[in-house]
Design a protein around this motif. Structure first.
Motif, PDB file in Angstrom:
ATOM      1  N   SER A   1       0.819  -1.209   0.000  1.00 27.62           N
ATOM      2  CA  SER A   1       0.000   0.000   0.000  1.00 27.62           C
ATOM      3  C   SER A   1       0.855   1.262   0.000  1.00 27.62           C
ATOM      4  CB  SER A   1      -0.916   0.008   1.229  1.00 27.62           C
ATOM      5  OG  SER A   1      -1.842  -1.052   1.171  1.00 27.62           O
TER       6      SER A   1
ATOM      7  N   ALA B   1      -8.507  -0.423  -3.125  1.00 29.63           N
ATOM      8  CA  ALA B   1      -9.138   0.900  -3.140  1.00 29.63           C
ATOM      9  C   ALA B   1      -8.113   2.018  -3.324  1.00 29.63           C
ATOM     10  CB  ALA B   1      -9.909   1.122  -1.837  1.00 29.63           C
TER      11      ALA B   1
ATOM     12  N   ASP C   1     -11.306  -4.731  -0.092  1.00 31.80           N
ATOM     13  CA  ASP C   1     -11.233  -3.364   0.439  1.00 31.80           C
ATOM     14  C   ASP C   1     -11.781  -3.283   1.858  1.00 31.80           C
ATOM     15  OD1 ASP C   1     -10.140  -2.646  -1.965  1.00 31.80           O
ATOM     16  OD2 ASP C   1     -12.021  -1.919  -2.811  1.00 31.80           O
TER      17      ASP C   1
ATOM     18  N   ARG D   1      -3.635  -0.839  -1.686  1.00 36.84           N
ATOM     19  CA  ARG D   1      -4.329   0.444  -1.579  1.00 36.84           C
ATOM     20  C   ARG D   1      -3.406   1.609  -1.928  1.00 36.84           C
ATOM     21  NH1 ARG D   1      -4.719   4.259   2.452  1.00 36.84           N
ATOM     22  NH2 ARG D   1      -3.391   3.006   3.805  1.00 36.84           N
TER      23      ARG D   1
ATOM     24  N   LYS E   1      -6.438   3.146   8.375  1.00 35.24           N
ATOM     25  CA  LYS E   1      -6.324   2.096   7.366  1.00 35.24           C
ATOM     26  C   LYS E   1      -5.033   1.316   7.537  1.00 35.24           C
ATOM     27  CE  LYS E   1      -9.200   4.321   3.868  1.00 35.24           C
ATOM     28  NZ  LYS E   1      -9.229   5.019   2.572  1.00 35.24           N
TER      29      LYS E   1
ATOM     30  N   TRP F   1      -6.976  -5.637  -1.050  1.00 37.44           N
ATOM     31  CA  TRP F   1      -7.297  -4.229  -0.793  1.00 37.44           C
ATOM     32  C   TRP F   1      -6.749  -3.429  -1.968  1.00 37.44           C
ATOM     33  CZ3 TRP F   1      -7.467  -2.177   4.851  1.00 37.44           C
ATOM     34  CH2 TRP F   1      -8.158  -0.963   4.884  1.00 37.44           C
TER      35      TRP F   1
ATOM     36  N   CYS G   1     -10.183   2.063  -9.927  1.00 34.71           N
ATOM     37  CA  CYS G   1     -11.473   1.957  -9.233  1.00 34.71           C
ATOM     38  C   CYS G   1     -12.558   2.761  -9.945  1.00 34.71           C
ATOM     39  CB  CYS G   1     -11.331   2.422  -7.787  1.00 34.71           C
ATOM     40  SG  CYS G   1     -10.195   1.406  -6.815  1.00 34.71           S
TER      41      CYS G   1
ATOM     42  N   ARG H   1     -16.515  -2.934  -7.843  1.00 35.28           N
ATOM     43  CA  ARG H   1     -16.558  -4.074  -6.928  1.00 35.28           C
ATOM     44  C   ARG H   1     -17.085  -5.328  -7.626  1.00 35.28           C
ATOM     45  NH1 ARG H   1     -16.053  -4.684  -1.419  1.00 35.28           N
ATOM     46  NH2 ARG H   1     -17.187  -6.433  -0.482  1.00 35.28           N
TER      47      ARG H   1
END
Length: 253
Positions: free
Chosen positions: A48, A95, A122, A70, A182, A93, A100, A108
């Motif tokens: 991430s 997002a 996510d 992410r 997060k 994950w 997106c 999704r």
């Protein structure tokens, strides 16, 4: 930045690449993860807050069960093509990536149609109803994303050549309270209540608040690398610091 063999072994505390089971490179300014082709036994990867755009190196990680991507630079859901071959992938994950798009539902549904074995996407549990709906609303990905020769060559000028942009380092390092939460969730840590930060908004400037959040993120990430002895030292240090702060507050009153 290219993820090197030495960096992987150092972070994972492993003697060889085939001994790496977990890898955490959160916020490391990575763009090239080709070393993942040599991680056959990796189970959990945290990438991430980087600049990764190509997921092809992950398609050989057959034991991968959790993947955190992410806030990277993944521009197309066609990159999911490389994850469809991972039989044990259960947590993803993705997002806060360009792929997106503006339609959360379509995003999704497309992910779940192509990765129906996911149990969590996510940070939200996947339901049987969603999997059924994904067959209707999701788009099936049957081919890898098209790439230019520059991209395939991992050129440092790939972004400018294709018109793509990545987040500047200042944005990658500037973490909000939401980012902090997060990060804690990705590291499976207990979340710190937001009211613990309430004083920041009134007593600190925005710049100071961001700095505090960045420091907190760094501490949380480093704590995961400590053993019991190291955590005890941290606990003792925190206790002394709290006592000193409480004493100072009493004196000021």
């Amino acid at each position: 930045m290219r993820l090197s063999r030495a960096a992987v072994l150092a972070q994972a505390k492993a003697a060889a690449l085939d001994g790496v089971r977990r890898l955490n490179c959160w916020g490391s300014h990575l763009t090239d993860i080709s070393i993942c082709r040599d991680l056959p036994n990796i189970e959990v990867i945290t990438f991430s807050v980087n600049g990764i755009s190509d997921l092809e190196p992950l398609h050989q990680c057959q034991n991968l069960s959790e993947l955190y991507l992410r806030r990277n630079n993944i521009r197309s859901l066609d990159e999911l093509f490389y994850l469809k071959t991972l039989p044990r992938l259960r947590v993803l994950w993705l997002a806060e990536n360009p792929c997106c798009g503006p339609d959360p539902h379509r995003y999704r549904m497309t992910v779940l149609r192509n990765l129906p074995c996911l149990q969590k996407l996510d940070n939200q549990a996947v339901t049987e109803e969603e999997l059924s709906q994904a067959l209707v609303d999701g788009v099936e990905i049957t081919a890898p994303p098209a790439r230019s020769p520059v991209e395939n060559g991992w050129s440092s000028t790939a972004s400018s050549a294709t018109g793509a942009t990545t987040e500047p380092q200042s944005q990658l390092l500037s973490c909000s309270l939401e980012d902090t939460s997060k990060t804690q969730e990705e590291l499976d840590m207990k979340l710190v209540p937001r009211d613990k930060y309430s004083s920041f908004s009134t007593q600190e400037t925005d710049c100071s608040c961001k700095k505090t959040n960045n420091v907190l993120n760094a501490i949380l990430l480093l704590m995961k690398e400590l053993d019991a002895e190291g955590l005890e030292i941290i606990q003792q240090t925190v206790a002394r610091r709290l006592q000193a702060l409480q004493k100072k507050e009493l004196q000021e009153e």
